[in-house]
Design a protein around this motif. Structure first.
Motif, short mmCIF file in Angstrom:
data_model
loop_
_atom_site.label_atom_id
_atom_site.label_comp_id
_atom_site.label_asym_id
_atom_site.label_seq_id
_atom_site.Cartn_x
_atom_site.Cartn_y
_atom_site.Cartn_z
N VAL A 161 -6.15 -4.38 1.58
CA VAL A 161 -7.11 -5.46 1.44
C VAL A 161 -6.74 -6.33 0.26
N THR A 162 -6.36 -5.69 -0.84
CA THR A 162 -6.06 -6.48 -2.03
C THR A 162 -4.66 -7.07 -1.95
N GLY A 163 -3.79 -6.46 -1.17
CA GLY A 163 -2.40 -6.86 -1.23
C GLY A 163 -2.00 -7.95 -0.24
N CYS A 164 -2.72 -8.13 0.85
CA CYS A 164 -2.27 -9.07 1.88
C CYS A 164 -2.87 -10.45 1.69
N ARG A 165 -2.05 -11.42 1.58
CA ARG A 165 -2.51 -12.81 1.60
C ARG A 165 -1.80 -13.47 2.75
N PRO A 166 -2.42 -14.42 3.37
CA PRO A 166 -1.86 -15.01 4.59
C PRO A 166 -0.45 -15.56 4.39
N SER A 167 -0.17 -16.16 3.21
CA SER A 167 1.10 -16.84 3.04
C SER A 167 2.17 -15.96 2.40
N THR A 168 1.88 -14.71 2.15
CA THR A 168 2.86 -13.86 1.47
C THR A 168 3.23 -12.68 2.36
N PRO A 169 4.44 -12.09 2.14
CA PRO A 169 4.79 -10.90 2.89
C PRO A 169 3.79 -9.78 2.63
N ALA A 170 3.65 -8.90 3.57
CA ALA A 170 2.65 -7.83 3.45
C ALA A 170 3.17 -6.70 2.58
N ILE A 171 2.25 -5.91 2.08
CA ILE A 171 2.61 -4.65 1.42
C ILE A 171 2.43 -3.54 2.45
N HIS A 172 3.49 -2.78 2.68
CA HIS A 172 3.44 -1.65 3.61
C HIS A 172 3.55 -0.36 2.80
N THR A 173 2.77 0.63 3.19
CA THR A 173 2.84 1.90 2.47
C THR A 173 3.01 3.04 3.46
N PHE A 174 3.97 3.92 3.16
CA PHE A 174 4.26 5.07 4.02
C PHE A 174 4.28 6.31 3.12
N SER A 175 3.85 7.43 3.66
CA SER A 175 3.93 8.64 2.83
C SER A 175 4.21 9.87 3.66
N THR A 176 4.76 10.85 3.00
CA THR A 176 5.00 12.15 3.62
C THR A 176 5.06 13.18 2.48
N ILE A 177 5.39 14.41 2.82
CA ILE A 177 5.44 15.44 1.78
C ILE A 177 6.84 16.00 1.66
N HIS A 178 7.35 15.96 0.42
CA HIS A 178 8.61 16.62 0.09
C HIS A 178 8.45 17.23 -1.29
N MET A 179 9.22 18.24 -1.60
CA MET A 179 9.18 18.88 -2.91
C MET A 179 7.74 19.28 -3.26
N ASP A 180 6.98 19.69 -2.24
CA ASP A 180 5.61 20.12 -2.45
C ASP A 180 4.74 19.01 -3.05
N THR A 181 5.10 17.80 -2.79
CA THR A 181 4.43 16.65 -3.42
C THR A 181 4.33 15.52 -2.40
#
Ligand code: AMP
Ligand code: MG
Length: 361
Positions: free
Chosen positions: A40-60
């Motif tokens: 919500v805070t990161g996307c503005r119509p005229s700018t590239p989007a912020i994408h976030t991906f996550s998974t678990i490695h190293m118990d973290t």
């Protein structure tokens, strides 16, 4: 500021995450909320989007935040970063029987050298450098001591005689590194790279993104972060540093670009017996949890260095810790001592690209 800026909490890793790709049960709700805040805070119509991906490695939880107009490309890049984490874990985890670290540990005390990759060699050399700089407060050979504390299984009080024996076997000076090979010269001495390998993986992932031309990204492994470039609106990244005793409170918001921000704290892995907190950052001289700090956050160029230094400074306590960080050339640091007082590496921050704001509630 707060209205338009995604703020990622450094230490309270699981509270500020995007939705995991796989089902992670209880993690999912908290993660989803945080991801919404980010989008919500990161996307503005005229700018590239912020994408976030996550998974678990190293118990973290490992999280990759990317500024990119193309979702598919962002997903591919994040997967490449995750593959790097899997590779580092397979090589450097003492829990994986087939890892190079396990081979080195199995051969401790034998004359034979074990071949190591350039990556593991870099981690071992940096471990030794920080061990020497910190006069042994950082010690990469605490495997047996850490096994007795068993924080990975929830933690337990070690039997004193076994702990004393393990402490006597651990010594970073028993780790020898040569070009393309290493060995441990004492039986009972074992590598545990938990205090530095995550930083190395973060650097490796971030370096890959830079080499692919990414202009804005964060690679975050449980609060060990590398910040690349800027947000889509040209602002630096804003990183919230969590208060060690208040999971919902921020100590400070660090604004930074192109650097590493790494935290160590006694709130990450611990158990409490008779109102005493036993946590996972060990003073190598006693084998007991280090008593001088609640949390340390270090800003430096590379995450591997910041990771090792944060652990070392935590063990040393506020005064000797700040002295180490100054000598090591850290850009900035916050140390919360055992009484909750915040110490800042003010002088060393001169000329850094970071600036801190006191977080407002
Ligand atoms: P960090 O969260 O980076 O401070 O790393 C903590 C982890 O580093 C622990 O879970 C152990 O695996 C390892 N560790 C604990 N104490 C030390 C120490 N004094 N020096 C180096 N590694 C340590
Ligand atoms: Mg560390």
């Amino acid at each position: 500021m707060a209205g338009i800026t995604p703020t990622l909490s450094v230490p309270e890793r699981r509270r500020f995450l995007s939705p995991p790709e796989e089902s992670r049960g209880a993690l999912r709700a908290a993660c989803t909320l945080a991801a919404l805040a980010l989008l919500v805070t990161g996307c503005r119509p005229s700018t590239p989007a912020i994408h976030t991906f996550s998974t678990i490695h190293m118990d973290t939880v490992v999280e990759v935040t990317l500024v990119d107009a193309d979702t598919t490309r962002a997903r591919t890049l994040a997967d490449e970063v995750f593959a790097i984490f899997a590779q580092v874990e397979a090589e450097m985890s003492r829990y994986q029987r087939s890892s190079a670290v396990s081979t080195l540990n199995d051969r401790a005390g034998q004359a034979a050298w074990t071949p190591i990759s350039p990556g593991l060699e870099a981690v071992l050399r940096e471990s030794l450098r920080i061990a020497e700089l910190s006069n042994g407060a950082f010690d990469p050979t605490l495997a047996e001591v850490n096994r007795l504390w068993a924080f990975d299984e929830g933690g337990r009080l070690p039997e004193p005689a076994a702990l004393a024996a393990a402490v006597s076997h651990a010594d970073w000076r028993r780790l020898q590194v040569d070009s393309g090979r290493a060995r441990l010269t004492g039986a009972g001495c074992g590598l545990d790279l938990g205090g530095i390998a995550k930083g190395y993986a973060v650097d490796s992932g971030a370096d890959l993104l830079v080499s692919r031309g990414v202009t804005g990204a964060i690679v975050n492994a449980g609060g060990d972060m590398r910040l690349i470039g800027h947000r889509p609106d040209g602002d630096p990244w804003h990183i919230g540093v969590q208060h060690p005793r208040d999971p919902d409170g921020l100590l400070e918001v660090i604004r930074a670009t192109d650097c590493a921000v790494v935290s160590s704290g006694d709130y990450e892995r611990y158990f409490i017996v008779d109102r005493v907190r036993y946590h996972h950052i060990i003073d190598p001289h006693s084998g007991l949890p280090a008593a001088g700090c609640q949390g340390v956050t270090v800003v430096a160029e590379r995450a591997m260095t910041a990771d090792g230094l944060a652990t070392a400074a935590f063990v040393l306590g506020p005064e000797a810790g700040l002295d180490l960080l100054r000598r090591a050339g850290a850009r900035d640091a916050l140390i919360v001592d055992a009484g909750g007082t915040v110490h800042r590496l003010a002088e060393a921050a001169a000329g850094a690209t970071t600036s801190g704001d006191k977080a407002t509630p």
